[in-house]
Design a protein around this motif. Structure first.
Motif, PDB file in Angstrom:
ATOM      1  N   GLN A 158       0.726  -1.390   0.010  1.00 39.70           N
ATOM      2  CA  GLN A 158       0.228   0.078  -0.115  1.00 39.70           C
ATOM      3  C   GLN A 158       0.827   1.423  -0.050  1.00 39.70           C
ATOM      4  OE1 GLN A 158      -2.447   0.561   3.621  1.00 39.70           O
ATOM      5  NE2 GLN A 158      -3.900   1.700   2.352  1.00 39.70           N
ATOM      6  N   GLN A 195       1.240   4.043  -3.181  1.00 39.08           N
ATOM      7  CA  GLN A 195       1.112   5.425  -2.857  1.00 39.08           C
ATOM      8  C   GLN A 195       2.064   6.333  -3.278  1.00 39.08           C
ATOM      9  OE1 GLN A 195      -1.609   7.627  -1.862  1.00 39.08           O
ATOM     10  NE2 GLN A 195      -3.297   5.633  -1.855  1.00 39.08           N
ATOM     11  N   ASN A 246       2.048   9.142  -6.009  1.00 43.48           N
ATOM     12  CA  ASN A 246       1.917  10.487  -5.419  1.00 43.48           C
ATOM     13  C   ASN A 246       3.232  11.018  -4.846  1.00 43.48           C
ATOM     14  OD1 ASN A 246      -0.873  10.984  -6.322  1.00 43.48           O
ATOM     15  ND2 ASN A 246      -1.245   9.406  -4.561  1.00 43.48           N
ATOM     16  N   LEU A 291       2.082  10.414   0.284  1.00 39.39           N
ATOM     17  CA  LEU A 291       1.808   9.183   1.231  1.00 39.39           C
ATOM     18  C   LEU A 291       1.486   9.797   2.454  1.00 39.39           C
ATOM     19  CD1 LEU A 291       1.835   6.285   2.201  1.00 39.39           C
ATOM     20  CD2 LEU A 291       4.164   6.100   2.566  1.00 39.39           C
ATOM     21  N   PHE A 313      -1.889  10.929   2.320  1.00 35.72           N
ATOM     22  CA  PHE A 313      -2.847   9.866   2.506  1.00 35.72           C
ATOM     23  C   PHE A 313      -2.930   9.410   3.864  1.00 35.72           C
ATOM     24  CE2 PHE A 313      -3.139   5.305   2.902  1.00 35.72           C
ATOM     25  CZ  PHE A 313      -4.287   5.003   2.199  1.00 35.72           C
TER      26      PHE A 313
END
Length: 213
Positions: free
Chosen positions: A182, A186, A190, A195, A198
Motif C-alpha cells: 500500500q 501510494q 503521488n 503518502l 494519504f
C-alpha cells in the motif's frame, strides 16, 4: 466478513498486549524479551477487560493508553522504515518523522475499535528459542478464546534501552508486510508527500468516525 473481524481483533490485541499497564513489575532495559512480553501481556489483558470505557470503544481512552504505555516498548520508527522499504531513504528527516507519527496513529485508530470485543481470551506463551547473544528474536504466543487458537508472534530488537517490538505476525500475516504494498503504491503514484497526505487524510477520517458498538 467474519475473518476480517477476527484479524482486526487480533491486530488490536497485538498492539495492546505489548503496550504495558502499571504493575508491581515494570519491564526495564535488562528484562529479557520473552519475560517482557509475558509481563505486559498479563497486565494489559487485565487492564482492558477491567476498563468499561475501553470496552465501549472510547478512542480518547485508548489513545491515551497507547501514548503512555506503548511507546516505551516499541520502535515505530523502524516499523515505518521497514514498511516503506527503499523509499524510506528518499524521505527527508521531517517527512520521516511525519510518516512515523501518522502510521502510529493509523494503527491505533484502525484497530482500536476491535478492543471492545476483548472478553474471554487468554494467552499461551511459547518457550523462547534464541541464543544469548541474539540481537533480534521472535517471541511466540497463542491467543485462546471461543474459536480456533490464533498464533500471535512478536518480532523484537535489542537496543541500548532494552528490547523493542517492531513487528507482529497474526495468523500468518506480518504487520509490516501488510502495509508495504500500500505504501509503495501510494509513493509511486503521488510521491513521499502524497503518502504523508494519504495517512493524514485517513487519520482525519477515522478520527471523525463514530465507534461501532
Amino acid at each position: 466478513m467474519k475473518n476480517v473481524k477476527v484479524v482486526s481483533l487480533f491486530f488490536a490485541l497485538g498492539m495492546f498486549l505489548f503496550s504495558g499497564a502499571s504493575s508491581a513489575q515494570t519491564p526495564d532495559a535488562t528484562t529479557p524479551p520473552d519475560a517482557l512480553i509475558k509481563m505486559v501481556v498479563t497486565d494489559v489483558m487485565a487492564s482492558v477487560k477491567a476498563d468499561p470505557e475501553i470496552q465501549k470503544g472510547s478512542i480518547p481512552k485508548i489513545v491515551d493508553l497507547v501514548e503512555k504505555k506503548i511507546v516505551p516498548y516499541t520502535d515505530m520508527r523502524r516499523t515505518t522504515e521497514m514498511a516503506m522499504g527503499p523509499n524510506w531513504k528518499k524521505a527527508s528527516a521531517e517527512q520521516q518523522a511525519q510518516l512515523t507519527t501518522e502510521f502510529k496513529n493509523l494503527l491505533i485508530r484502525t484497530y482500536s475499535g476491535a478492543l471492545s470485543q476483548l472478553r474471554d481470551q487468554t494467552v499461551q506463551f511459547k518457550a523462547l528459542r534464541a541464543a544469548p547473544d541474539d540481537n533480534e528474536v521472535v517471541v511466540k504466543t497463542v491467543v485462546l478464546g471461543r474459536g480456533d487458537p490464533v498464533p500471535l508472534d512478536y518480532r523484537l530488537e535489542k537496543t541500548d534501552k532494552g528490547w523493542k517490538v517492531y513487528d507482529m505476525n497474526i495468523m500468518g500475516v506480518w504487520l509490516i508486510e501488510a502495509y508495504r504494498n500500500q505504501f509503495t503504491n501510494q509513493i509511486s503514484q503521488n510521491g513521499i508527500e502524497g503518502l504523508v497526505k494519504f495517512l493524514q487524510d485517513r487519520n482525519k477520517q477515522l478520527a471523525s468516525a463514530k465507534p461501532a458498538n
